[in-house]
Design an enzyme around this catalytic site. Sequence first.
Site, PDB file in Angstrom:
ATOM      1  N   TRP A   1       0.832  -1.202   0.000  1.00  0.00           N
ATOM      2  CA  TRP A   1       0.000   0.000   0.000  1.00  0.00           C
ATOM      3  C   TRP A   1       0.870   1.256   0.000  1.00  0.00           C
ATOM      4  O   TRP A   1       0.553   2.239   0.669  1.00  0.00           O
ATOM      5  CB  TRP A   1      -0.968   0.030   1.204  1.00  0.00           C
ATOM      6  CG  TRP A   1      -1.981  -1.055   1.141  1.00  0.00           C
ATOM      7  CD1 TRP A   1      -2.052  -2.166   1.928  1.00  0.00           C
ATOM      8  CD2 TRP A   1      -3.061  -1.162   0.200  1.00  0.00           C
ATOM      9  NE1 TRP A   1      -3.095  -2.953   1.532  1.00  0.00           N
ATOM     10  CE2 TRP A   1      -3.744  -2.362   0.490  1.00  0.00           C
ATOM     11  CE3 TRP A   1      -3.513  -0.362  -0.847  1.00  0.00           C
ATOM     12  CZ2 TRP A   1      -4.841  -2.780  -0.246  1.00  0.00           C
ATOM     13  CZ3 TRP A   1      -4.615  -0.776  -1.566  1.00  0.00           C
ATOM     14  CH2 TRP A   1      -5.275  -1.976  -1.257  1.00  0.00           C
TER      15      TRP A   1
ATOM     16  N   GLU B   1      -3.206   6.229   6.755  1.00  0.00           N
ATOM     17  CA  GLU B   1      -2.539   7.039   7.799  1.00  0.00           C
ATOM     18  C   GLU B   1      -3.248   6.927   9.153  1.00  0.00           C
ATOM     19  O   GLU B   1      -3.369   7.908   9.888  1.00  0.00           O
ATOM     20  CB  GLU B   1      -2.379   8.496   7.342  1.00  0.00           C
ATOM     21  CG  GLU B   1      -1.327   8.615   6.250  1.00  0.00           C
ATOM     22  CD  GLU B   1      -1.118  10.011   5.735  1.00  0.00           C
ATOM     23  OE1 GLU B   1      -1.015  10.939   6.548  1.00  0.00           O
ATOM     24  OE2 GLU B   1      -1.051  10.165   4.496  1.00  0.00           O
TER      25      GLU B   1
HETATM   26  N1  COS Z   1       4.741  10.851  18.825  1.00  0.00           N
HETATM   27  C1  COS Z   1       5.881  10.498  19.462  1.00  0.00           C
HETATM   28  N2  COS Z   1       6.016   9.323  20.145  1.00  0.00           N
HETATM   29  C2  COS Z   1       4.952   8.503  20.166  1.00  0.00           C
HETATM   30  C3  COS Z   1       3.732   8.817  19.515  1.00  0.00           C
HETATM   31  C4  COS Z   1       3.648  10.054  18.837  1.00  0.00           C
HETATM   32  N3  COS Z   1       2.531  10.410  18.217  1.00  0.00           N
HETATM   33  N4  COS Z   1       2.853   7.812  19.719  1.00  0.00           N
HETATM   34  C5  COS Z   1       3.481   6.890  20.461  1.00  0.00           C
HETATM   35  N5  COS Z   1       4.751   7.315  20.736  1.00  0.00           N
HETATM   36  C6  COS Z   1       5.746   6.622  21.542  1.00  0.00           C
HETATM   37  C7  COS Z   1       5.156   6.224  22.899  1.00  0.00           C
HETATM   38  O1  COS Z   1       5.301   7.308  23.818  1.00  0.00           O
HETATM   39  C8  COS Z   1       5.995   5.048  23.274  1.00  0.00           C
HETATM   40  O2  COS Z   1       7.252   5.494  23.758  1.00  0.00           O
HETATM   41  P1  COS Z   1       7.949   4.798  25.060  1.00  0.00           P
HETATM   42  O3  COS Z   1       8.165   3.387  24.670  1.00  0.00           O
HETATM   43  O4  COS Z   1       9.207   5.589  25.236  1.00  0.00           O
HETATM   44  O5  COS Z   1       6.957   4.944  26.178  1.00  0.00           O
HETATM   45  C9  COS Z   1       6.251   4.344  21.931  1.00  0.00           C
HETATM   46  O6  COS Z   1       6.105   5.365  20.934  1.00  0.00           O
HETATM   47  C10 COS Z   1       5.292   3.223  21.660  1.00  0.00           C
HETATM   48  O7  COS Z   1       3.976   3.746  21.720  1.00  0.00           O
HETATM   49  P2  COS Z   1       2.670   2.838  21.937  1.00  0.00           P
HETATM   50  O8  COS Z   1       2.926   1.893  23.086  1.00  0.00           O
HETATM   51  O9  COS Z   1       1.492   3.731  22.042  1.00  0.00           O
HETATM   52  O10 COS Z   1       2.630   1.986  20.580  1.00  0.00           O
HETATM   53  P3  COS Z   1       1.583   0.921  20.035  1.00  0.00           P
HETATM   54  O11 COS Z   1       2.328  -0.171  19.389  1.00  0.00           O
HETATM   55  O12 COS Z   1       0.604   0.569  21.115  1.00  0.00           O
HETATM   56  O13 COS Z   1       0.883   1.712  18.817  1.00  0.00           O
HETATM   57  C11 COS Z   1      -0.817   2.853  17.577  1.00  0.00           C
HETATM   58  C12 COS Z   1      -0.028   2.599  18.898  1.00  0.00           C
HETATM   59  C13 COS Z   1      -1.828   1.772  17.235  1.00  0.00           C
HETATM   60  C14 COS Z   1      -1.559   4.115  17.912  1.00  0.00           C
HETATM   61  C15 COS Z   1       0.149   3.087  16.395  1.00  0.00           C
HETATM   62  O14 COS Z   1       0.747   1.869  16.002  1.00  0.00           O
HETATM   63  C16 COS Z   1      -0.538   3.682  15.172  1.00  0.00           C
HETATM   64  O15 COS Z   1      -0.745   4.884  15.097  1.00  0.00           O
HETATM   65  N6  COS Z   1      -0.900   2.830  14.195  1.00  0.00           N
HETATM   66  C17 COS Z   1      -1.453   3.264  12.909  1.00  0.00           C
HETATM   67  C18 COS Z   1      -0.333   3.392  11.960  1.00  0.00           C
HETATM   68  C19 COS Z   1      -0.697   4.053  10.702  1.00  0.00           C
HETATM   69  O16 COS Z   1      -1.110   5.195  10.687  1.00  0.00           O
HETATM   70  N7  COS Z   1      -0.489   3.319   9.597  1.00  0.00           N
HETATM   71  C20 COS Z   1      -0.654   3.846   8.313  1.00  0.00           C
HETATM   72  C21 COS Z   1       0.686   3.890   7.645  1.00  0.00           C
HETATM   73  S1  COS Z   1       0.986   5.271   6.660  1.00  0.00           S
HETATM   74  S2  COS Z   1      -0.350   5.172   5.244  1.00  0.00           S
END
Ligand code: COS
Length: 385
Positions: free
Chosen positions: A158, A364
Site C-alpha cells: 500500500w 494514515e
Molecule cells: N509521537 C511520538 N512518540 C509517540 C507517539 C507520537 N505520536 N505515539 C506513540 N509514541 C511513543 C510512545 O510514547 C511510546 O514510547 P515509550 O516506549 O518511550 O513509552 C512508543 O512510541 C510506543 O507507543 P505505543 O505503546 O502507544 O505503541 P503501540 O504499538 O501501542 O501503537 C498505535 C499505537 C496503534 C496508535 C500506532 O501503532 C498507530 O498509530 N498505528 C497506525 C499506523 C498508521 O497510521 N499506519 C498507516 C501507515 S501510513 S499510510
Amino acid sequence: MADKSFLSWPFFADYHADFANGLETWAGANLNHINHADTDAACRKLVTDLGDAGWLQHTCADEGECFDVRALCLTRETLARHDGLADFAFAMQGLGMGALSLFGSPEQKSEWLPLTRTGKAIAGFALTEPQSGSDVANSTMTAILDGDHYVLNGEKTWISNGGIADVYTVFARTGDAPGARGLSAFVMAANTSGLEVVERLHTIAPHPLATLRFTDCRIPVSALIGAQGAGFKIAMSVLDVFRSTVAAAALGFARRALDEALARVTTRQVQGAPLANLQMVQGHIADMALDIDAAALLVYRAAWAKDNGAARITREAAMAKLFSTDQAQQVIDKAVQLHGGDGVRSGQMVERLYREIRALRIYEGASDVQRVVIARQVMNEFSGG
Ligand code: COS
C-alpha cells in the site's frame, strides 16, 4: 463558490489568506484537464506543475525551518476541492519526506529536499507491511548492519507513489529490541539495487500504489534518519503532522460536495419550485454546513497548535482526522442523495467524491486507530501522565 469565511478565524496569520487565495486562482486555471485514466503520468505532471509554480515549498522543512502546518492544510483543502489526484500528488511529497524534514541530518536534507520541494523528485513513505498496517510496532522488515552499510530485506505494501517515486523513507527493524523500540528509519533512492515493484494495486479512486520488495538492498549508514531504534517515534511524529492534513483534504472534498449540492438544489425543479424550497432538503444542507464548520475548527486547531510550538499534537491531529474524514463521508453521501440518479452516474463530481473519500478513513491510521489514540491521550492526561 466555497465558503472562505474561515480564513478570518484567529488560527491564521495575515499571509495565510493571500496564500489560500493565490492557490485557489492557480488551481482554478490549472486543474481542469487532468487525465485520470493514466494516474502515473498525471501524478508526474502534477508534481512537476506544482513544483514549477512553487506550491511544493511547504511540503518540507529545511535546516532551521519548521513546517507551516496551516499552509499544508490550506493547500490540501484547496487542492482536494479541485481534484483528488492533485491533493494526493502534493501530500505525498510532504509525507514521503516528513521524516527527513523533522529528523534528517543537514546532509540528508540538502541531498533530497531541494529536489522534492521543486517537483524534480517524487517521494514515497514505506511503512505498511502485508501483516502490519495498524500495528506498526510489529513490522518485520529488517535492516542489518554490515560494515558501513545496512542491508534491507522485506516487503512493504500500500505504498503511495510506489512505482513512480524517486526516493522513499523506509522503516525497518534494526535490532533485537521487541516491538516499537527495534525500528529505524532510512532514506533510500528508488534506484537502489534489489528494490522491485512486485504488484501495482488498483483502488476505487485510482492513484499510484504498489507493493515493494526489498532484497539485499545495501544502503550506506548515512541513510539512517535520526537514531537507530527511533523509527517508531519518528513514524508517529510524522503521522501527527500529516494526519491533520488528511483531515484537511477530507474537508476540501466535503466543501466541494456542499457546493455541488447547493448548485443542484437551487436549480433542480420539483413540483414547480426548486428542491431547495423543501424543508427536508434544507435540513440536509444545514447538517452538511455544520459538519464542515466543525471539521474545519478541529483541522485548524490542530494545525495552529503545531505551528505555535506544541511538541506533540497527537490528540488534536487524531480528533481532526477521525471527525473530518467520517463527517466528509456523510456530507458527500448526502450530496449524492440530493443528486438523485445523477449522483451515482460515472463522471459526476459527487460520484467521484464518493469514491475519493473512502480511503481517507483507512490510510494514515484508520478511524478506529484514531479512537484508540484519542482515548489513550485522554486517559493519560486524566491520570496525570
Ligand atoms: N509521537 C511520538 N512518540 C509517540 C507517539 C507520537 N505520536 N505515539 C506513540 N509514541 C511513543 C510512545 O510514547 C511510546 O514510547 P515509550 O516506549 O518511550 O513509552 C512508543 O512510541 C510506543 O507507543 P505505543 O505503546 O502507544 O505503541 P503501540 O504499538 O501501542 O501503537 C498505535 C499505537 C496503534 C496508535 C500506532 O501503532 C498507530 O498509530 N498505528 C497506525 C499506523 C498508521 O497510521 N499506519 C498507516 C501507515 S501510513 S499510510
